[in-house]
Design a protein around this motif. Sequence first.
Motif, PDB file in Angstrom:
ATOM      1  N   PRO A 228      40.043  40.916  28.580  1.00 51.43           N
ATOM      2  CA  PRO A 228      39.493  41.136  27.236  1.00 51.43           C
ATOM      3  C   PRO A 228      40.577  41.299  26.173  1.00 51.43           C
ATOM      4  O   PRO A 228      40.428  40.822  25.043  1.00 51.43           O
ATOM      5  CB  PRO A 228      38.674  42.427  27.395  1.00 51.43           C
ATOM      6  CG  PRO A 228      38.301  42.459  28.834  1.00 51.43           C
ATOM      7  CD  PRO A 228      39.476  41.869  29.551  1.00 51.43           C
ATOM      8  N   ALA A 229      41.687  41.985  26.545  1.00 50.63           N
ATOM      9  CA  ALA A 229      42.788  42.145  25.590  1.00 50.63           C
ATOM     10  C   ALA A 229      43.423  40.812  25.246  1.00 50.63           C
ATOM     11  O   ALA A 229      43.757  40.548  24.080  1.00 50.63           O
ATOM     12  CB  ALA A 229      43.833  43.100  26.170  1.00 50.63           C
ATOM     13  N   GLN A 230      43.578  39.945  26.231  1.00 45.42           N
ATOM     14  CA  GLN A 230      44.167  38.631  25.973  1.00 45.42           C
ATOM     15  C   GLN A 230      43.274  37.788  25.071  1.00 45.42           C
ATOM     16  O   GLN A 230      43.768  37.042  24.225  1.00 45.42           O
ATOM     17  CB  GLN A 230      44.420  37.910  27.297  1.00 45.42           C
ATOM     18  CG  GLN A 230      45.589  38.481  28.095  1.00 45.42           C
ATOM     19  CD  GLN A 230      45.768  37.787  29.428  1.00 45.42           C
ATOM     20  OE1 GLN A 230      44.783  37.465  30.106  1.00 45.42           O
ATOM     21  NE2 GLN A 230      47.005  37.568  29.818  1.00 45.42           N
ATOM     22  N   VAL A 231      41.961  37.898  25.251  1.00 52.22           N
ATOM     23  CA  VAL A 231      41.038  37.172  24.372  1.00 52.22           C
ATOM     24  C   VAL A 231      41.170  37.694  22.946  1.00 52.22           C
ATOM     25  O   VAL A 231      41.217  36.921  21.975  1.00 52.22           O
ATOM     26  CB  VAL A 231      39.588  37.318  24.870  1.00 52.22           C
ATOM     27  CG1 VAL A 231      38.610  36.717  23.861  1.00 52.22           C
ATOM     28  CG2 VAL A 231      39.423  36.635  26.224  1.00 52.22           C
ATOM     29  N   LEU A 232      41.245  39.013  22.802  1.00 50.60           N
ATOM     30  CA  LEU A 232      41.392  39.613  21.478  1.00 50.60           C
ATOM     31  C   LEU A 232      42.673  39.146  20.791  1.00 50.60           C
ATOM     32  O   LEU A 232      42.703  38.940  19.571  1.00 50.60           O
ATOM     33  CB  LEU A 232      41.384  41.133  21.602  1.00 50.60           C
ATOM     34  CG  LEU A 232      41.491  41.940  20.309  1.00 50.60           C
ATOM     35  CD1 LEU A 232      40.271  41.714  19.426  1.00 50.60           C
ATOM     36  CD2 LEU A 232      41.660  43.428  20.605  1.00 50.60           C
ATOM     37  N   LEU A 233      43.709  38.948  21.594  1.00 51.56           N
ATOM     38  CA  LEU A 233      45.014  38.570  21.056  1.00 51.56           C
ATOM     39  C   LEU A 233      45.228  37.051  20.987  1.00 51.56           C
ATOM     40  O   LEU A 233      46.329  36.598  20.697  1.00 51.56           O
ATOM     41  CB  LEU A 233      46.117  39.195  21.921  1.00 51.56           C
ATOM     42  CG  LEU A 233      46.117  40.730  21.984  1.00 51.56           C
ATOM     43  CD1 LEU A 233      47.083  41.221  23.060  1.00 51.56           C
ATOM     44  CD2 LEU A 233      46.479  41.318  20.626  1.00 51.56           C
ATOM     45  N   ASN A 234      44.175  36.290  21.314  1.00 49.33           N
ATOM     46  CA  ASN A 234      44.268  34.818  21.286  1.00 49.33           C
ATOM     47  C   ASN A 234      45.317  34.275  22.251  1.00 49.33           C
ATOM     48  O   ASN A 234      46.034  33.329  21.939  1.00 49.33           O
ATOM     49  CB  ASN A 234      44.582  34.308  19.871  1.00 49.33           C
ATOM     50  CG  ASN A 234      43.401  34.412  18.934  1.00 49.33           C
ATOM     51  OD1 ASN A 234      42.265  34.229  19.359  1.00 49.33           O
ATOM     52  ND2 ASN A 234      43.664  34.732  17.682  1.00 49.33           N
TER      53      ASN A 234
ATOM     54  N   ASN B  28      38.420  37.801  16.058  1.00 55.88           N
ATOM     55  CA  ASN B  28      39.083  38.224  17.294  1.00 55.88           C
ATOM     56  C   ASN B  28      38.241  39.253  18.038  1.00 55.88           C
ATOM     57  O   ASN B  28      38.078  39.187  19.264  1.00 55.88           O
ATOM     58  CB  ASN B  28      40.456  38.816  16.986  1.00 55.88           C
ATOM     59  CG  ASN B  28      41.412  37.810  16.376  1.00 55.88           C
ATOM     60  OD1 ASN B  28      41.449  37.643  15.165  1.00 55.88           O
ATOM     61  ND2 ASN B  28      42.182  37.117  17.201  1.00 55.88           N
ATOM     62  N   TYR B  29      37.699  40.213  17.281  1.00 57.99           N
ATOM     63  CA  TYR B  29      36.892  41.266  17.905  1.00 57.99           C
ATOM     64  C   TYR B  29      35.589  40.705  18.464  1.00 57.99           C
ATOM     65  O   TYR B  29      35.150  41.109  19.538  1.00 57.99           O
ATOM     66  CB  TYR B  29      36.596  42.375  16.900  1.00 57.99           C
ATOM     67  CG  TYR B  29      37.832  43.097  16.408  1.00 57.99           C
ATOM     68  CD1 TYR B  29      38.530  43.975  17.236  1.00 57.99           C
ATOM     69  CD2 TYR B  29      38.325  42.889  15.122  1.00 57.99           C
ATOM     70  CE1 TYR B  29      39.666  44.634  16.795  1.00 57.99           C
ATOM     71  CE2 TYR B  29      39.461  43.540  14.675  1.00 57.99           C
ATOM     72  CZ  TYR B  29      40.127  44.404  15.514  1.00 57.99           C
ATOM     73  OH  TYR B  29      41.254  45.046  15.073  1.00 57.99           O
ATOM     74  N   LEU B  30      34.994  39.775  17.742  1.00 61.48           N
ATOM     75  CA  LEU B  30      33.760  39.156  18.227  1.00 61.48           C
ATOM     76  C   LEU B  30      34.018  38.360  19.500  1.00 61.48           C
ATOM     77  O   LEU B  30      33.215  38.378  20.436  1.00 61.48           O
ATOM     78  CB  LEU B  30      33.161  38.252  17.143  1.00 61.48           C
ATOM     79  CG  LEU B  30      32.610  38.962  15.898  1.00 61.48           C
ATOM     80  CD1 LEU B  30      32.153  37.936  14.860  1.00 61.48           C
ATOM     81  CD2 LEU B  30      31.459  39.882  16.277  1.00 61.48           C
ATOM     82  N   ALA B  31      35.140  37.646  19.532  1.00 63.86           N
ATOM     83  CA  ALA B  31      35.474  36.860  20.719  1.00 63.86           C
ATOM     84  C   ALA B  31      35.717  37.757  21.925  1.00 63.86           C
ATOM     85  O   ALA B  31      35.362  37.406  23.056  1.00 63.86           O
ATOM     86  CB  ALA B  31      36.711  36.007  20.446  1.00 63.86           C
ATOM     87  N   ALA B  32      36.320  38.932  21.693  1.00 61.20           N
ATOM     88  CA  ALA B  32      36.643  39.833  22.803  1.00 61.20           C
ATOM     89  C   ALA B  32      35.431  40.608  23.298  1.00 61.20           C
ATOM     90  O   ALA B  32      35.463  41.154  24.416  1.00 61.20           O
ATOM     91  CB  ALA B  32      37.733  40.810  22.380  1.00 61.20           C
ATOM     92  N   SER B  33      34.367  40.671  22.498  1.00 62.96           N
ATOM     93  CA  SER B  33      33.192  41.452  22.906  1.00 62.96           C
ATOM     94  C   SER B  33      32.531  40.869  24.156  1.00 62.96           C
ATOM     95  O   SER B  33      32.011  41.609  24.992  1.00 62.96           O
ATOM     96  CB  SER B  33      32.184  41.526  21.758  1.00 62.96           C
ATOM     97  OG  SER B  33      31.731  40.225  21.402  1.00 62.96           O
TER      98      SER B  33
END
Length: 230
Positions: A187-193, A113-118
């Motif tokens: 970015p938060a939405q990406v982190l949260l899938n 999740n963190y890698l995707a949000a970076s």
Amino acid sequence: LSSLTALGGNLFGLFLFYRTGYEFQGWQWQEALVVLGIFTMLQGFAATFLSPNLNRIVKHVQEGTLDFVLLKPISSQFWLSTRTISPWGFPDLVLGAVMVLYAGTQLGLGMSNYLAASGPLALGFISLYSLWFMLGATSIWFVKIYNVTEVLRSFLEAGRFPVVAYPAAFRIFFTFVIPVAFLTTVPAQVLLNRIEVSWLAGSCLLAAGLFQISRLFWRFALRFYTSASS
């Protein structure tokens, strides 16, 4: 101390919404903390890299020292953007990251999740840099524009909360006029899938478009620059 005080104020403001069981539409407390953490990191990025460099463009124009920058065998935009790093933004970067990690732990998020949000977070940094640089470039015409960046800072304060926290008209403004939603909420939405591909594509296009526009705008502005020697 300043960073801790500001973070405490932001947390208190968010707590005022959630203390009675109220939730932003589809955003529970830990998810809203992710947005606030990303916003805090964004502030740290601005204080570390943007303020000490781009605000100096005004000084270079006023004192005529921009001449020496333009004579260097290197991109003037690159030199003006990377000359100085200020340590005063580091606490915000660390505190924001800690808040995101804490909220992510509470939500059971993994390293993927963190890698995707970076990626979207980096795109947000690029978009903010481009906006800030273009404002700094207007000093070639208006010279004293210190307050303009403060206006941008004020608009960015909206990024403390998910964009759904605002009425529809404000959501449109903070998405298509001042793209605050792409800086923190996406970015938060990406982190949260919970991101849609269209929003992610929009974030990429926005960052690439703003960066290219900033380069073209700088070249255009330099055509109107009157050097200290002329």
